[in-house]
Every structure is written in structure tokens, then in C-alpha cells.
Scaffold this active site. Structure first.
Site, PDB file in Angstrom:
ATOM      1  N   LYS A 188       0.848  -1.205   0.000  1.00  0.00           N
ATOM      2  CA  LYS A 188       0.000   0.000   0.000  1.00  0.00           C
ATOM      3  C   LYS A 188       0.879   1.249   0.000  1.00  0.00           C
ATOM      4  O   LYS A 188       1.536   1.547   0.982  1.00  0.00           O
ATOM      5  CB  LYS A 188      -0.934   0.052   1.218  1.00  0.00           C
ATOM      6  CG  LYS A 188      -2.047   1.064   0.953  1.00  0.00           C
ATOM      7  CD  LYS A 188      -2.584   1.796   2.150  1.00  0.00           C
ATOM      8  CE  LYS A 188      -1.790   2.924   2.717  1.00  0.00           C
ATOM      9  NZ  LYS A 188      -1.776   4.182   1.941  1.00  0.00           N
ATOM     10  N   GLU A 208      10.324  15.713  15.239  1.00  0.00           N
ATOM     11  CA  GLU A 208      10.713  15.582  13.833  1.00  0.00           C
ATOM     12  C   GLU A 208       9.949  16.639  13.023  1.00  0.00           C
ATOM     13  O   GLU A 208       8.748  16.512  12.816  1.00  0.00           O
ATOM     14  CB  GLU A 208      10.358  14.173  13.353  1.00  0.00           C
ATOM     15  CG  GLU A 208      10.930  13.828  12.008  1.00  0.00           C
ATOM     16  CD  GLU A 208      10.533  12.434  11.543  1.00  0.00           C
ATOM     17  OE1 GLU A 208       9.383  12.022  11.769  1.00  0.00           O
ATOM     18  OE2 GLU A 208      11.388  11.750  10.948  1.00  0.00           O
ATOM     19  N   GLU A 219      10.192   0.829  10.260  1.00  0.00           N
ATOM     20  CA  GLU A 219      11.219   1.838   9.944  1.00  0.00           C
ATOM     21  C   GLU A 219      10.558   3.187  10.164  1.00  0.00           C
ATOM     22  O   GLU A 219       9.719   3.610   9.373  1.00  0.00           O
ATOM     23  CB  GLU A 219      11.692   1.698   8.488  1.00  0.00           C
ATOM     24  CG  GLU A 219      12.418   0.412   8.170  1.00  0.00           C
ATOM     25  CD  GLU A 219      13.824   0.349   8.711  1.00  0.00           C
ATOM     26  OE1 GLU A 219      14.285   1.338   9.322  1.00  0.00           O
ATOM     27  OE2 GLU A 219      14.469  -0.699   8.542  1.00  0.00           O
ATOM     28  N   CYS A 263      13.862  10.607   6.875  1.00  0.00           N
ATOM     29  CA  CYS A 263      13.946  10.037   8.226  1.00  0.00           C
ATOM     30  C   CYS A 263      15.344  10.172   8.800  1.00  0.00           C
ATOM     31  O   CYS A 263      15.518  10.275   9.997  1.00  0.00           O
ATOM     32  CB  CYS A 263      13.522   8.576   8.181  1.00  0.00           C
ATOM     33  SG  CYS A 263      14.349   7.681   6.859  1.00  0.00           S
TER      34      CYS A 263
HETATM   35  P1  NAD Z   1       2.722   8.272   7.922  1.00  0.00           P
HETATM   36  O1  NAD Z   1       3.028   7.420   9.097  1.00  0.00           O
HETATM   37  O2  NAD Z   1       1.734   9.352   8.064  1.00  0.00           O
HETATM   38  O3  NAD Z   1       2.212   7.381   6.700  1.00  0.00           O
HETATM   39  C1  NAD Z   1       2.956   6.266   6.245  1.00  0.00           C
HETATM   40  C2  NAD Z   1       2.011   5.267   5.600  1.00  0.00           C
HETATM   41  O4  NAD Z   1       1.118   4.783   6.612  1.00  0.00           O
HETATM   42  C3  NAD Z   1       1.144   5.828   4.476  1.00  0.00           C
HETATM   43  O5  NAD Z   1       1.014   4.868   3.454  1.00  0.00           O
HETATM   44  C4  NAD Z   1      -0.208   6.030   5.165  1.00  0.00           C
HETATM   45  O6  NAD Z   1      -1.300   5.945   4.269  1.00  0.00           O
HETATM   46  C5  NAD Z   1      -0.215   4.860   6.138  1.00  0.00           C
HETATM   47  N1  NAD Z   1      -1.114   5.028   7.292  1.00  0.00           N
HETATM   48  C6  NAD Z   1      -1.546   6.181   7.869  1.00  0.00           C
HETATM   49  N2  NAD Z   1      -2.386   5.905   8.893  1.00  0.00           N
HETATM   50  C7  NAD Z   1      -2.466   4.555   8.978  1.00  0.00           C
HETATM   51  C8  NAD Z   1      -3.150   3.663   9.824  1.00  0.00           C
HETATM   52  N3  NAD Z   1      -3.947   4.110  10.810  1.00  0.00           N
HETATM   53  N4  NAD Z   1      -2.982   2.337   9.655  1.00  0.00           N
HETATM   54  C9  NAD Z   1      -2.182   1.870   8.681  1.00  0.00           C
HETATM   55  N5  NAD Z   1      -1.518   2.660   7.809  1.00  0.00           N
HETATM   56  C10 NAD Z   1      -1.656   3.999   7.957  1.00  0.00           C
HETATM   57  O7  NAD Z   1       4.139   8.822   7.429  1.00  0.00           O
HETATM   58  P2  NAD Z   1       4.429   9.825   6.253  1.00  0.00           P
HETATM   59  O8  NAD Z   1       4.019  11.180   6.692  1.00  0.00           O
HETATM   60  O9  NAD Z   1       3.883   9.274   4.977  1.00  0.00           O
HETATM   61  O10 NAD Z   1       6.028   9.723   6.148  1.00  0.00           O
HETATM   62  C11 NAD Z   1       6.882  10.452   6.953  1.00  0.00           C
HETATM   63  C12 NAD Z   1       7.400   9.613   8.100  1.00  0.00           C
HETATM   64  O11 NAD Z   1       8.025   8.438   7.597  1.00  0.00           O
HETATM   65  C13 NAD Z   1       8.457  10.329   8.898  1.00  0.00           C
HETATM   66  O12 NAD Z   1       8.233  10.134  10.268  1.00  0.00           O
HETATM   67  C14 NAD Z   1       9.757   9.653   8.464  1.00  0.00           C
HETATM   68  O13 NAD Z   1      10.789   9.746   9.409  1.00  0.00           O
HETATM   69  C15 NAD Z   1       9.289   8.253   8.242  1.00  0.00           C
HETATM   70  N6  NAD Z   1      10.202   7.511   7.375  1.00  0.00           N
HETATM   71  C16 NAD Z   1      11.034   6.562   7.919  1.00  0.00           C
HETATM   72  C17 NAD Z   1      11.945   5.886   7.116  1.00  0.00           C
HETATM   73  C18 NAD Z   1      12.911   4.875   7.702  1.00  0.00           C
HETATM   74  O14 NAD Z   1      13.514   4.141   6.932  1.00  0.00           O
HETATM   75  N7  NAD Z   1      13.079   4.823   9.000  1.00  0.00           N
HETATM   76  C19 NAD Z   1      11.998   6.152   5.750  1.00  0.00           C
HETATM   77  C20 NAD Z   1      11.140   7.116   5.229  1.00  0.00           C
HETATM   78  C21 NAD Z   1      10.239   7.789   6.044  1.00  0.00           C
END
Ligand code: NAD
Length: 503
Positions: A191, A404, A265, A304
Site C-alpha cells: 500500500k 521531527e 522503519e 527520516c
Molecule cells: P505516515 O506514518 O503518516 O504514513 C505512512 C504510511 O502509513 C502511508 O502509506 C499512510 O497511508 C499509512 N497510514 C496512515 N495511517 C495509517 C493507519 N492508521 N494504519 C495503517 N496505515 C496507515 O508517514 P508519512 O508522513 O507518509 O512519512 C513520513 C514519516 O516516515 C516520517 O516520520 C519519516 O521519518 C518516516 N520515514 C522513515 C523511514 C525509515 O527508513 N526509518 C523512511 C522514510 C520515512
């Protein structure tokens, strides 16, 4: 004079996926969601609609997981290197379409074409190539348990993997999940994030005929609907999530309810520690460039691993900070599709406003603006471009130094005592990355040992390379990716077989 090439790239829209706009690729077929609902994907550089994509929900997730479950038994028994072959083929197709995909990625994510989107596409092909070959190392062990017994172990896939990814590096992360899950013998439902599903859809179009039906499925949709349905589905044996720590906790709870295996992650608030000897005439330029790279300014700080807390030694401040401010201030920010730009746009209005709020609050509290400043209000901008900013005159307890921000905002804090700076660096619930600048080997060994982080870089601020194990500690995550050992640990379990040989 602006080169003609730049005018063209600045004004041409990218080529959109075709049948993939249906959004859901299930059991080898594209289909639109039964609800008829759509997602609107925006170009954040222009605040214009880029595409409408099918918005899958519980029903599509259920169909996709069922298809993946049916496909599992035939896929898991293939030789590992046979499972690697479609990954190698997909890598070549992606490499052939680098420009098209990079433009799509730049348009939907706001990540600048030259500095970010194109390198991400090339990195995606590298990840697929790496796992396509390295998966031949999915081996077991023989165990010397004594005479009369022959025992061996194998690495077995979990079953159906449900993978959920964010928008900031969607193609690379989508390919990472796909590579690790499928190469190890699992089947997959992926997804993508609602803000940036298009490049992942394009990758899926290119992959459509490479895997048997049901092995790789895609469901586009919003987090609370498709994401949550996937995270809690009883037939998903393994959840792999990349995103924020807040959502990561929800996903981990859903996995705990059925004791499913989970990889997380998550976010970071990574420190950069600069020692005085890294500011010598010889090293200063490398240090400044390393800080700019570590902060991921050219990704708008939306990474991240962004080193968003700069701990700069007092004796190095006057030699490093003016040059750093000069370089950051000279970076060109603008339309992600324009080759001339170093920095693109923040992903959406909500994230732009959040970045603005952090900066406004810090300035109101008395932070000193070294370069950049508060972004304009959302209603006054044609694209989401907050200025690249460095703030000083604050300490590690401020909200902007603890949370963050996920924007191009670096906080700079002076230090003079090593124990103090290491305490500050570790005084966070995150533990993803960290950066140390010094040529002194003893300092490097001492400091890297004491920092809490899954990935430390010394005298550089580069990106991940396939083959390295990458993951976080504390609330930055569980498990690691990018390496073959990370894939084997996270996507397989160890099965032992003990054979009595008789007397
Ligand atoms: P997010 O957590 O808002 O969303 C990530 C994914 O989760 C999206 O596909 C979203 O649709 C889904 N999602 C949202 N609510 C959900 C729920 N209740 N249940 C299941 N899935 C759900 O994150 P974002 O804003 O898209 O991305 C930014 C974040 O990602 C930052 O915190 C960043 O640090 C982190 N990130 C981490 C890594 C790593 O490798 N550690 C890499 C990239 C980004």
C-alpha cells in the site's frame, strides 16, 4: 540565459500511468475500487491536480490478501535464484524508463528532479539488482547435534507480507519491500502513501507480467482505510511498515493482536556533532558539505535520516557557520521538475503548515535566524516552498529540537564538553542516524560507540547503499533493511529439522 532544456522540463507535465490509475493490482489484473471512490494526487510544486487514482478500501485489501495467500504455496517452493530473476528484469525495465519515472516522482513528491528524483530511480534499480542476485544466499545450516542425529535448518518465508510505505521516497521504499518480501519467498500486498502513489503504480505496471498472478498486489488508498485494513488482516503473517512513529505504534498494536511478525522503519531526530579539528582549513569545506547533505536540505529535510540537530563546537562555530549559511542560502528552491533547482517542495499543505508552525513558534520564543526564516502562510503561496532555514539561540529542550519537523529546518547548538554533547545527542526517543565530523580516529571510535543510533556516518552525510544493514533503535524502529541479512532476519523464520538416523 535559461537553457531551453530547463524551460521544457519546467513546463511539461510528466507522463501519467495508464491502466494503473485504476489503483488496485490484484491477482494479476488492474481493477478500480468497488466503491468508485478516487484519490486526488496533487503536484505540491504547483498546487495543481496531477491525477485521480482509485481509492481502495477494506474490500480491495481483502481481495488482494486472498490472492497473495493463494499464490504463496507455488511461489515459496521456487529456487531462490528463480525468484530473483524477475527482480533483475524489473531493475532493467526501471533503468530503461528512468526519465519518465523520475519526472512522475518529482511531480508527485515535490522532490527535485536532478538532486533527488532521478537518483532515487537509479537507486531503485540498484536495490532490485542487489536482492535479485544476493537472494541466492538464502541458505540454512547443518548442526552437529551428535551421532545418530542429522539436523539442519532452512530459512522459510512467513507467508503474505502486508507492506505500507510513506511518500518521501516511495519508489525506493516500494522496491525495497517488494525485493525483500518476494525474493525470500513471501507474497506481497503493497500500500503506497495517498500523496505519492504514481511512481509505485508505474513500477507495478512494469512488473505486471514478471510475477505469477497474486504474488505481487498493489492497493492504493488512504491510511485509515486501506492501510489499517491491511495492518489488521488475519491472513497477513508479516507487516512491514515505513512511516511515522505515531502510525508505527498503531500498526504494531494491530500486529500484536494476532502475533504477526513486524518490521518498523520510523522517524528520527538525528544529531550532527562537529569537532573543532573538522573546521581546519583543509577540512572545513568537506564538513560544511557534509552537514548540508546530512540535513537532507535538497530533500526539503523530508528524510527520516535528516541530521536536524547540529551540535557545533564553540571553537568551530565562527569558521563553520558563516560558510554553512552561505551555502544553504545559495541553494535554489523551486518547481521540482525544473533541472535548475536544488530543492523542491514540501509534500502537502498540512505538512507545509506544520513546518511553518515550528519555525514561527521558535522565532517567537527567541530563536535567532541565521539563514531562511518563517515560511509564508499557506494561502499566500503558489507551491509549498519553505525557505531552507538554520536557527540558533536555542537548546536541546526546545520543541523544534525534540520533534521531527520534516522540513528544511536545522537547529544549531554550540557545545564545549564532550560528555554534555553526547548526553544531548542521546536525549531523544529516536535512534535512527547520526553524523560525526572529526579526523581523529580515537574520537571517532569513542563517540560512535556512545551514540544511540542504527546508522552513524563519519565525515560524510550520504544516503544508504544496498548491502548495508539499515534500521533504527529506540522509537525509530525494529528490524533492518537494505542488506541480505536484514531481509533474511525480517522476512523469514528459521526452521530446524532433526532426523534420527536409527542405531
Ligand atoms: P505516515 O506514518 O503518516 O504514513 C505512512 C504510511 O502509513 C502511508 O502509506 C499512510 O497511508 C499509512 N497510514 C496512515 N495511517 C495509517 C493507519 N492508521 N494504519 C495503517 N496505515 C496507515 O508517514 P508519512 O508522513 O507518509 O512519512 C513520513 C514519516 O516516515 C516520517 O516520520 C519519516 O521519518 C518516516 N520515514 C522513515 C523511514 C525509515 O527508513 N526509518 C523512511 C522514510 C520515512
Amino acid at each position: 540565459m535559461v537553457p531551453i532544456m530547463n524551460i521544457l522540463t519546467a513546463h511539461c507535465n510528466p507522463v501519467l500511468p495508464t491502466e494503473g490509475l485504476a489503483g488496485c493490482f490484484i491477482d494479476g489484473e488492474w481493477q478500480a475500487p468497488a466503491s468508485g471512490k478516487q484519490l486526488t494526487v496533487e503536484n505540491p510544486s504547483r498546487r495543481s491536480t496531477l491525477a485521480e487514482v482509485g481509492r481502495g478500501g477494506t474490500e480491495e485489501v481483502d481481495q488482494a490478501v486472498s490472492a497473495a495467500s493463494r499464490a504463496f504455496s507455488a511461489w515459496r517452493v521456487l529456487a531462490a535464484r528463480e525468484r530473483g530473476k524477475p527482480l533483475l528484469a524489473l531493475a532493467e525495465r526501471i533503468a530503461e524508463h528512468t526519465e519518465d519515472i523520475a519526472r512522475l516522482l518529482a511531480a508527485e513528491t515535490g522532490n527535485a528532479l536532478r538532486t533527488q528524483a532521478r537518483p532515487e530511480v537509479m537507486g531503485t534499480a540498484e536495490v532490485l539488482r542487489y536482492y535479485g542476485g544476493a537472494i541466492a544466499e538464502q541458505k540454512g545450516e547443518t548442526l552437529p547435534l551428535g551421532p545418530g542425529i542429522f539436523s539442519y535448518s532452512t530459512r522459510e518465508p512467513h507467508g503474505v507480507v502486508g507492506a505500507i510505505i510513506p511518500w518521501n521516497a516511495p519508489l525506493l521504499l516500494g522496491a525495497m519491500k517488494l525485493s525483500m518480501a518476494l525474493a525470500t519467498g513471501n507474497t506481497l500486498v503493497l500500500k503506497p502513501a495517498e500523496d505519492a502513489p504514481l511512481a509505485v503504480i508505474r513500477m507495478t505496471e512494469l512488473a505486471a507480467d514478471l510475477f505469477p498472478a497474486g504474488v505481487f498486489n498493489l492497493v492504493t488508498g488512504v491510511g485509515e482505510e486501506a492501510g489499517a485494513a491491511l495492518a489488521r488482516h488475519p491472513l497477513v503473517s508479516k507487516t512491514s511498515f515505513t512511516g511515522s512513529s505515531e502510525v508505527g505504534k498503531l500498526v504494531a498494536h494491530a500486529a500484536a493482536d494476532r502475533i504477526a511478525n513486524v518490521t518498523l522503519e520510523l522517524g528520527g531526530k538525528s544529531p550532527i556533532i562537529v569537532y573543532p579539528d573538522a573546521a581546519s582549513e583543509d577540512l572545513r569545506e568537506n564538513t560544511v558539505d557534509g552537514i548540508v547533505a546530512a540535513m537532507r536540505f535538497s530533500r526539503q529535510g523530508q528524510s527520516c535520516t535528516a541530521g536536524s540537530r547540529l551540535f557545533l563546537h564553540r571553537d568551530a562555530w565562527d569558521r563553520v557557520m558563516p560558510r554553512l549559511a552561505e551555502k544553504v542560502g545559495a541553494m535554489k528552491m523551486g518547481d521540482a521538475l525544473d533541472e535548475a533547482n536544488d530543492i523542491g517542495a514540501i509534500i502537502n499543505a498540512e505538512r507545509y503548515t506544520a513546518v511553518r508552525d515550528y519555525v514561527v513558534e521558535a522565532i517567537e520564543q527567541g530563536a535567532e535566524v541565521i539563514v531562511g526564516g518563517a515560511p509564508l502562510p499557506t494561502e499566500e503561496v503558489a507551491g509549498y516552498f519553505p525557505p531552507a532555514t538554520i536557527l540558533a539561540g536555542l537548546d536541546n529542550t526546545w520543541r523544534i529540537a525534540r520533534e521531527e519537523v520534516f522540513g528544511p529546518v536545522l537547529v544549531a547548538i554550540p557545545w564545549s564538553d564532550e560528555d554534555d554533547v553526547l548526553d544531548w545527542a542521546n536525549d531523544t526517543h529516536y535512534g535512527l542516524a547520526g553524523y560525526v565530523f572529526t579526523p581523529d580516529v580515537s574520537t571517532i571510535m569513542r563517540v560512535t560507540q556512545r551514540l544511540d543510533a542504527g546508522w552513524l556516518q563519519v565525515n560524510q552525510g550520504a544516503g544508504q547503499i544496498p548491502g548495508m544493514s539499515y534500521g533504527g533503535t529506540k522509537q525509530s524502529g525494529i528490524g533492518s533493511e537494505f542488506s541480505i541479512e536484514g531481509a533474511l532476519e525480517a522476512y523469514t523464520y528459521r526452521k530446524s529439522v532433526t532426523i534420527g538416523l536409527g542405531s
